[in-house]
Enzyme design. Structure first.
Site, PDB file in Angstrom:
ATOM      1  N   TYR A 186      27.248  24.953 -15.217  1.00  0.00           N
ATOM      2  CA  TYR A 186      26.232  24.941 -15.832  1.00  0.00           C
ATOM      3  C   TYR A 186      26.348  23.479 -17.289  1.00  0.00           C
ATOM      4  O   TYR A 186      27.131  23.402 -17.987  1.00  0.00           O
ATOM      5  CB  TYR A 186      25.395  25.898 -16.228  1.00  0.00           C
ATOM      6  N   THR A 188      25.567  23.689 -20.108  1.00  0.00           N
ATOM      7  CA  THR A 188      25.661  23.523 -21.353  1.00  0.00           C
ATOM      8  C   THR A 188      27.713  23.880 -21.780  1.00  0.00           C
ATOM      9  O   THR A 188      27.318  24.035 -22.679  1.00  0.00           O
ATOM     10  CB  THR A 188      25.092  24.865 -22.125  1.00  0.00           C
ATOM     11  N   LYS A 189      28.074  24.254 -20.990  1.00  0.00           N
ATOM     12  CA  LYS A 189      29.693  24.535 -20.281  1.00  0.00           C
ATOM     13  C   LYS A 189      30.230  23.210 -20.618  1.00  0.00           C
ATOM     14  O   LYS A 189      29.924  22.360 -20.809  1.00  0.00           O
ATOM     15  CB  LYS A 189      29.375  25.367 -19.366  1.00  0.00           C
ATOM     16  N   ASN A 190      31.118  23.402 -20.928  1.00  0.00           N
ATOM     17  CA  ASN A 190      32.282  22.620 -22.052  1.00  0.00           C
ATOM     18  C   ASN A 190      32.640  22.124 -20.846  1.00  0.00           C
ATOM     19  O   ASN A 190      32.873  20.677 -21.658  1.00  0.00           O
ATOM     20  CB  ASN A 190      33.467  23.376 -22.167  1.00  0.00           C
TER      21      ASN A 190
END
Ligand code: PLP
Length: 392
Positions: A186, A188-190
């Site tokens: 998604y 916002t993920k790393n």
């Protein structure tokens, strides 16, 4: 509100690290004429499995889909129970409900905010089929203890590693440990593909069954039906889902995967600076650290307030940060506090005392590779000012 005088620009809670390389990779796919699942997706699966050190990976359109498909491939359905953490995103529980099964919550540990194996053991019944631990904030849960517990009771372990790409337990990457692991890509993920996910497992049969579930239940390689090597003939073996990853996403994912170690290291530096500053203030509880031998992915920095030392609550602390132009968030509103789950399963906050304490005092601070040292210092200064102003 005691906002400072000349306000610098708003510092968002999160901002993805997308550069020219990602833009070029996506443009190449657009020019190739093949937009959906194809060679880029196959390559992303291969490289991700190699990175994690696991035999098999299936790329999907979300972590939610990865978790649901793993459960479907294990034939989880009505009457079955799946034990998970209350301190997670709602979709960890939704997928259990979608399959007609029953989510069961166990409390978390105060040292890692993840499932407490002793609390899990108390919730196991003859109907339990799966343990679904979460690696909150990218900090590994006690996966070894949970696997021992699961295997002693003949249960599967599906890890929600939405936050944990790159994390390790005893030198082994998350994704290669439990019976199956789900990752989120998604925004916002790393590692981001805008939207996306991955299911990994050392069980090739499981991933084969998941592959059938993930694209309408069609027989293998049906996605190739518009290529020279494909055939118009396919069969449908199951009422499968529509959860495939596109080559546009996979091309983005391949570039992001190559940056993951560097970006996680930068997140780690930011978190070390936060912890060095906040551990000097008894009004604050810095984010938990990984156990010796483990490595965290540093997805979130969850700061906690010590309510006995402050004259303001978490809501007011948020306002003070916002007044200084700093975005923050809460991870998560526990599942038992969400209306649907409260009404449907009659869950009560008092049954989860550790989760309750964490929830009421937690604030996630900005932590992402594109933050400059000045951004990090600005957050530390703002938190320090608020503590100073509202010390009990
Ligand atoms: C802990 C956790 N699990 C699952 C998910 C779902 O991931 P996705 O949006 O890729 O379905 C998220 C997403 O925010 C999450 O934070």
């Amino acid at each position: 509100m005691s906002a400072t005088t000349s306000q610098p620009p708003y510092l968002p809670f999160d901002r993805p690290d997308i550069g020219e390389e990602e833009i070029a990779a996506v443009a190449d796919v657009l020019r190739s004429g093949w937009l959906t699942t194809g060679p880029q997706t196959a390559e992303f699966e291969r490289r991700f499995a190699e990175y994690v050190g696991v035999g098999h990976a299936l790329a999907l359109n979300s972590c939610t889909a990865a978790m649901q498909i793993a459960l479907a491939a294990w034939d989880i359905g009505p009457g079955d129970e799946v034990i998970t953490s209350p301190l997670t995103f709602c979709s960890t529980a939704h997928i259990i409900v979608h399959l007609g099964a029953i989510p069961v919550l166990a409390d978390v540990s105060p040292d890692d905010y993840n499932l407490n194996p002793d609390c899990v053991a108390q919730r196991i019944t003859p109907r339990t089929r799966v343990l679904l631990p979460v690696h909150l904030a990218g900090l590994p849960c006690r996966i070894g203890a949970l696997l021992m517990l699961a295997h002693a009771h003949g249960l599967e372990v599906l890890e929600d590693a939405a936050h944990a790409a790159g994390a390790q337990v005893n030198g082994q990457k998350i994704g290669s440990i439990g019976d199956a692991t789900a990752f989120s890509f998604y925004a916002t993920k790393n590692l981001t593909t805008g939207e996306g996910g991955m299911l990994t497992s050392s069980d090739g049969d499981l991933i084969e069954r998941a592959r059938t579930w993930h694209l309408h239940g069609m027989s293998r390689d049906a996605w190739k039906r518009y290529t020279a090597e494909g055939s118009w003939r396919y069969d449908v073996l199951l009422p499968g889902f529509k959860a495939n990853m596109t080559d546009l996403q996979a091309a983005l994912g391949l570039v992001q995967l190559a940056k993951l170690e560097r970006n996680n290291a930068r997140r780690g530096e930011i978190q070390q600076r936060y912890t060095a500053a906040f551990s000097q203030m008894p009004e604050l509880i810095p984010a938990p650290r990984a156990r010796p031998g483990d490595r965290q992915a540093y997805h979130l920095y969850i700061l906690r307030l010590n309510p006995e030392r402050l004259r303001i609550d978490r809501g007011r602390f948020f306002q003070e940060l916002a007044g200084r132009g700093i975005g923050a968030s809460v991870h998560f509103i526990p599942l038992y506090r969400l209306s649907y789950y409260q009404e449907r399963f009659n869950w009560r906050p008092e049954d989860f005392p550790v989760t309750e304490t964490i929830f009421h005092s937690a604030i996630s601070l900005p932590c992402y590779p594109r933050m400059s040292q000045a951004d990090v210092d600005r957050v530390i200064t703002a938190v320090g000012e608020i503590v100073e102003a509202y010390r009990a």
